[in-house]
Design a protein around this motif. Structure first.
Motif, PDB file in Angstrom:
ATOM      1  N   SER A  13     -13.804 -11.188   8.870  1.00  0.00           N
ATOM      2  CA  SER A  13     -12.617 -12.015   8.681  1.00  0.00           C
ATOM      3  C   SER A  13     -11.417 -11.103   8.470  1.00  0.00           C
ATOM      4  O   SER A  13     -11.432 -10.244   7.590  1.00  0.00           O
ATOM      5  CB  SER A  13     -12.810 -12.930   7.465  1.00  0.00           C
ATOM      6  OG  SER A  13     -11.689 -13.752   7.279  1.00  0.00           O
ATOM      7  N   TYR A  14     -10.399 -11.306   9.293  1.00  0.00           N
ATOM      8  CA  TYR A  14      -9.178 -10.515   9.169  1.00  0.00           C
ATOM      9  C   TYR A  14      -8.024 -11.438   8.775  1.00  0.00           C
ATOM     10  O   TYR A  14      -8.044 -11.990   7.696  1.00  0.00           O
ATOM     11  CB  TYR A  14      -8.891  -9.768  10.476  1.00  0.00           C
ATOM     12  CG  TYR A  14      -9.936  -8.729  10.791  1.00  0.00           C
ATOM     13  CD1 TYR A  14     -10.047  -7.581  10.019  1.00  0.00           C
ATOM     14  CD2 TYR A  14     -10.817  -8.895  11.841  1.00  0.00           C
ATOM     15  CE1 TYR A  14     -11.006  -6.617  10.291  1.00  0.00           C
ATOM     16  CE2 TYR A  14     -11.779  -7.931  12.127  1.00  0.00           C
ATOM     17  CZ  TYR A  14     -11.862  -6.800  11.348  1.00  0.00           C
ATOM     18  OH  TYR A  14     -12.811  -5.853  11.623  1.00  0.00           O
ATOM     19  N   HIS A  34     -17.590  -9.243   6.009  1.00  0.00           N
ATOM     20  CA  HIS A  34     -16.572  -8.201   5.918  1.00  0.00           C
ATOM     21  C   HIS A  34     -15.187  -8.836   5.905  1.00  0.00           C
ATOM     22  O   HIS A  34     -14.850  -9.628   6.783  1.00  0.00           O
ATOM     23  CB  HIS A  34     -16.700  -7.261   7.126  1.00  0.00           C
ATOM     24  CG  HIS A  34     -15.603  -6.243   7.215  1.00  0.00           C
ATOM     25  ND1 HIS A  34     -15.007  -5.908   8.398  1.00  0.00           N
ATOM     26  CD2 HIS A  34     -14.998  -5.484   6.268  1.00  0.00           C
ATOM     27  CE1 HIS A  34     -14.086  -4.987   8.190  1.00  0.00           C
ATOM     28  NE2 HIS A  34     -14.062  -4.720   6.899  1.00  0.00           N
ATOM     29  N   PHE A  35     -14.390  -8.472   4.896  1.00  0.00           N
ATOM     30  CA  PHE A  35     -12.998  -8.904   4.819  1.00  0.00           C
ATOM     31  C   PHE A  35     -12.127  -7.671   4.994  1.00  0.00           C
ATOM     32  O   PHE A  35     -12.068  -6.813   4.116  1.00  0.00           O
ATOM     33  CB  PHE A  35     -12.701  -9.585   3.478  1.00  0.00           C
ATOM     34  CG  PHE A  35     -13.447 -10.871   3.307  1.00  0.00           C
ATOM     35  CD1 PHE A  35     -12.979 -12.035   3.894  1.00  0.00           C
ATOM     36  CD2 PHE A  35     -14.630 -10.908   2.591  1.00  0.00           C
ATOM     37  CE1 PHE A  35     -13.677 -13.222   3.759  1.00  0.00           C
ATOM     38  CE2 PHE A  35     -15.335 -12.094   2.446  1.00  0.00           C
ATOM     39  CZ  PHE A  35     -14.859 -13.251   3.034  1.00  0.00           C
ATOM     40  N   GLY A  36     -11.477  -7.577   6.151  1.00  0.00           N
ATOM     41  CA  GLY A  36     -10.645  -6.419   6.464  1.00  0.00           C
ATOM     42  C   GLY A  36      -9.211  -6.835   6.730  1.00  0.00           C
ATOM     43  O   GLY A  36      -8.802  -7.964   6.456  1.00  0.00           O
ATOM     44  N   LYS A  37      -8.457  -5.915   7.288  1.00  0.00           N
ATOM     45  CA  LYS A  37      -7.058  -6.167   7.633  1.00  0.00           C
ATOM     46  C   LYS A  37      -6.919  -6.032   9.134  1.00  0.00           C
ATOM     47  O   LYS A  37      -7.340  -5.035   9.722  1.00  0.00           O
ATOM     48  CB  LYS A  37      -6.156  -5.165   6.918  1.00  0.00           C
ATOM     49  CG  LYS A  37      -4.685  -5.431   7.117  1.00  0.00           C
ATOM     50  CD  LYS A  37      -3.847  -4.522   6.239  1.00  0.00           C
ATOM     51  CE  LYS A  37      -2.387  -4.892   6.360  1.00  0.00           C
ATOM     52  NZ  LYS A  37      -1.558  -4.087   5.460  1.00  0.00           N
ATOM     53  N   GLY A  71      -9.860  -4.642   3.208  1.00  0.00           N
ATOM     54  CA  GLY A  71      -8.506  -5.020   3.601  1.00  0.00           C
ATOM     55  C   GLY A  71      -7.590  -5.044   2.394  1.00  0.00           C
ATOM     56  O   GLY A  71      -7.785  -5.843   1.475  1.00  0.00           O
ATOM     57  N   ASP A  72      -6.600  -4.147   2.376  1.00  0.00           N
ATOM     58  CA  ASP A  72      -5.646  -4.118   1.265  1.00  0.00           C
ATOM     59  C   ASP A  72      -4.977  -5.476   1.116  1.00  0.00           C
ATOM     60  O   ASP A  72      -4.472  -6.038   2.087  1.00  0.00           O
ATOM     61  CB  ASP A  72      -4.569  -3.058   1.510  1.00  0.00           C
ATOM     62  CG  ASP A  72      -5.092  -1.643   1.429  1.00  0.00           C
ATOM     63  OD1 ASP A  72      -6.230  -1.451   0.961  1.00  0.00           O
ATOM     64  OD2 ASP A  72      -4.355  -0.719   1.838  1.00  0.00           O
ATOM     65  N   GLY A  73      -4.985  -6.004  -0.102  1.00  0.00           N
ATOM     66  CA  GLY A  73      -4.320  -7.270  -0.377  1.00  0.00           C
ATOM     67  C   GLY A  73      -5.193  -8.496  -0.210  1.00  0.00           C
ATOM     68  O   GLY A  73      -4.716  -9.615  -0.368  1.00  0.00           O
ATOM     69  N   THR A  74      -6.472  -8.321   0.109  1.00  0.00           N
ATOM     70  CA  THR A  74      -7.373  -9.475   0.191  1.00  0.00           C
ATOM     71  C   THR A  74      -7.441 -10.088  -1.201  1.00  0.00           C
ATOM     72  O   THR A  74      -7.855  -9.437  -2.148  1.00  0.00           O
ATOM     73  CB  THR A  74      -8.769  -9.051   0.678  1.00  0.00           C
ATOM     74  OG1 THR A  74      -8.643  -8.414   1.949  1.00  0.00           O
ATOM     75  CG2 THR A  74      -9.694 -10.245   0.796  1.00  0.00           C
ATOM     76  N   ASN A  75      -7.011 -11.327  -1.322  1.00  0.00           N
ATOM     77  CA  ASN A  75      -6.837 -11.875  -2.665  1.00  0.00           C
ATOM     78  C   ASN A  75      -7.428 -13.262  -2.800  1.00  0.00           C
ATOM     79  O   ASN A  75      -7.644 -13.967  -1.821  1.00  0.00           O
ATOM     80  CB  ASN A  75      -5.348 -11.911  -3.019  1.00  0.00           C
ATOM     81  CG  ASN A  75      -4.580 -12.787  -2.057  1.00  0.00           C
ATOM     82  OD1 ASN A  75      -4.657 -14.007  -2.127  1.00  0.00           O
ATOM     83  ND2 ASN A  75      -3.841 -12.179  -1.146  1.00  0.00           N
ATOM     84  N   GLY A  76      -7.700 -13.622  -4.043  1.00  0.00           N
ATOM     85  CA  GLY A  76      -8.193 -14.956  -4.342  1.00  0.00           C
ATOM     86  C   GLY A  76      -9.576 -15.241  -3.794  1.00  0.00           C
ATOM     87  O   GLY A  76      -9.911 -16.384  -3.503  1.00  0.00           O
ATOM     88  N   ILE A  97     -16.034  -2.836  -2.711  1.00  0.00           N
ATOM     89  CA  ILE A  97     -14.604  -3.121  -2.623  1.00  0.00           C
ATOM     90  C   ILE A  97     -13.848  -1.805  -2.571  1.00  0.00           C
ATOM     91  O   ILE A  97     -13.753  -1.089  -3.566  1.00  0.00           O
ATOM     92  CB  ILE A  97     -14.133  -3.956  -3.826  1.00  0.00           C
ATOM     93  CG1 ILE A  97     -14.963  -5.233  -3.923  1.00  0.00           C
ATOM     94  CG2 ILE A  97     -12.649  -4.271  -3.706  1.00  0.00           C
ATOM     95  CD1 ILE A  97     -14.920  -5.877  -5.267  1.00  0.00           C
ATOM     96  N   SER A  98     -13.307  -1.491  -1.397  1.00  0.00           N
ATOM     97  CA  SER A  98     -12.523  -0.268  -1.252  1.00  0.00           C
ATOM     98  C   SER A  98     -11.061  -0.564  -0.952  1.00  0.00           C
ATOM     99  O   SER A  98     -10.249   0.349  -0.904  1.00  0.00           O
ATOM    100  CB  SER A  98     -13.108   0.625  -0.152  1.00  0.00           C
ATOM    101  OG  SER A  98     -13.101  -0.049   1.086  1.00  0.00           O
ATOM    102  N   GLY A  99     -10.721  -1.834  -0.751  1.00  0.00           N
ATOM    103  CA  GLY A  99      -9.330  -2.200  -0.512  1.00  0.00           C
ATOM    104  C   GLY A  99      -8.523  -2.163  -1.798  1.00  0.00           C
ATOM    105  O   GLY A  99      -9.067  -2.251  -2.900  1.00  0.00           O
ATOM    106  N   ASN A 100      -7.219  -2.034  -1.655  1.00  0.00           N
ATOM    107  CA  ASN A 100      -6.301  -2.055  -2.790  1.00  0.00           C
ATOM    108  C   ASN A 100      -5.762  -3.471  -2.980  1.00  0.00           C
ATOM    109  O   ASN A 100      -5.672  -4.241  -2.027  1.00  0.00           O
ATOM    110  CB  ASN A 100      -5.135  -1.099  -2.542  1.00  0.00           C
ATOM    111  CG  ASN A 100      -5.607   0.315  -2.300  1.00  0.00           C
ATOM    112  OD1 ASN A 100      -6.414   0.845  -3.048  1.00  0.00           O
ATOM    113  ND2 ASN A 100      -5.111   0.931  -1.239  1.00  0.00           N
ATOM    114  N   TYR A 101      -5.394  -3.797  -4.205  1.00  0.00           N
ATOM    115  CA  TYR A 101      -4.813  -5.109  -4.527  1.00  0.00           C
ATOM    116  C   TYR A 101      -5.746  -6.251  -4.121  1.00  0.00           C
ATOM    117  O   TYR A 101      -5.331  -7.233  -3.517  1.00  0.00           O
ATOM    118  CB  TYR A 101      -3.440  -5.281  -3.863  1.00  0.00           C
ATOM    119  CG  TYR A 101      -2.445  -4.242  -4.306  1.00  0.00           C
ATOM    120  CD1 TYR A 101      -1.746  -4.394  -5.500  1.00  0.00           C
ATOM    121  CD2 TYR A 101      -2.228  -3.101  -3.553  1.00  0.00           C
ATOM    122  CE1 TYR A 101      -0.841  -3.429  -5.917  1.00  0.00           C
ATOM    123  CE2 TYR A 101      -1.330  -2.131  -3.958  1.00  0.00           C
ATOM    124  CZ  TYR A 101      -0.641  -2.302  -5.141  1.00  0.00           C
ATOM    125  OH  TYR A 101       0.249  -1.339  -5.553  1.00  0.00           O
TER     126      TYR A 101
END
Length: 194
Positions: A13-14, A34-37, A71-76, A97-101
């Motif tokens: 999911s992007y 996978h949740f990426g950007k 993915g940086d910023g993956t939130n909620g 979890i390697s993404g930021n925020y």
């Protein structure tokens, strides 16, 4: 099967707003979810992350990584009723979890057969809450991986509450090399039975 386990993703999911993932079973993938950007490149260019996904009833069996969020910023991210079973001889963290925020809330996680951690955080400014969960076995590599770990990064928070844990092959249940670790009502159980 070997190609799939070393290369394939069950779900990626992007750029995706408020998706619902429900009653999903993956078997033998490298990464179950996978949740990426998204890299952009569309006309007009669109980049982005998955925002506020809900995962209900996810079973990831014999995967190297259960859930990867880079993915940086993956939130909620809300996860409920999640079962992740690693694979032998080696699996990575059940939730990595390697993404930021990133913000993630997990309840009713049942994790087992992880060679390393169950939850590993190594991005920056990430908040993770784990509650009402069971961790059966982890650190099967014997290298001292805690079940829940902030491995690196700045200003991360990892809170684990109301959780039972079993065999960590000598490793501690939780550790933060940097950031804030909150552990409440986490209990060792000698055997989970059946």
């Amino acid at each position: 099967m070997q190609y799939v386990q070393h290369n394939a993703y069950g779900i990626r999911s992007y750029r995706n707003d408020n998706p619902f993932f429900s009653q999903i079973f993956t078997y033998g993938y490298h990464t179950g979810m996978h949740f990426g950007k998204s890299p952009g490149g569309e006309v007009p260019p669109v980049t982005g992350i998955t925002s506020r996904p809900r995962i209900q009833g996810f079973d990831c069996d014999s995967c190297i990584v259960g859930v990867l969020i880079d993915g940086d910023g993956t939130n909620g991210v809300l996860m409920n009723e999640v079962q992740i079973m690693g694979t032998k001889p080696f699996s990575d963290a059940a939730i990595k979890i390697s993404g930021n925020y990133v913000s993630l809330s997990i309840s009713q996680l049942d994790a087992t057969l992880s060679s390393t951690n169950v939850v590993r955080v190594f991005g920056d400014f990430t908040s993770v809450l784990v509650s009402d969960s069971i961790v059966r076995t982890w650190n099967e590599s014997g290298l001292g991986f805690p079940a829940f770990e902030i491995a690196s990064g700045r200003n991360n928070v990892l809170q684990v509450t109301n959780t039972l844990y079993g065999n960590g092959f000598g490793a501690v249940p939780a550790r933060a090399l940097e950031g804030t670790l909150i552990v409440r009502d986490v209990t060792h159980v000698h055997s989970f039975g059946g």
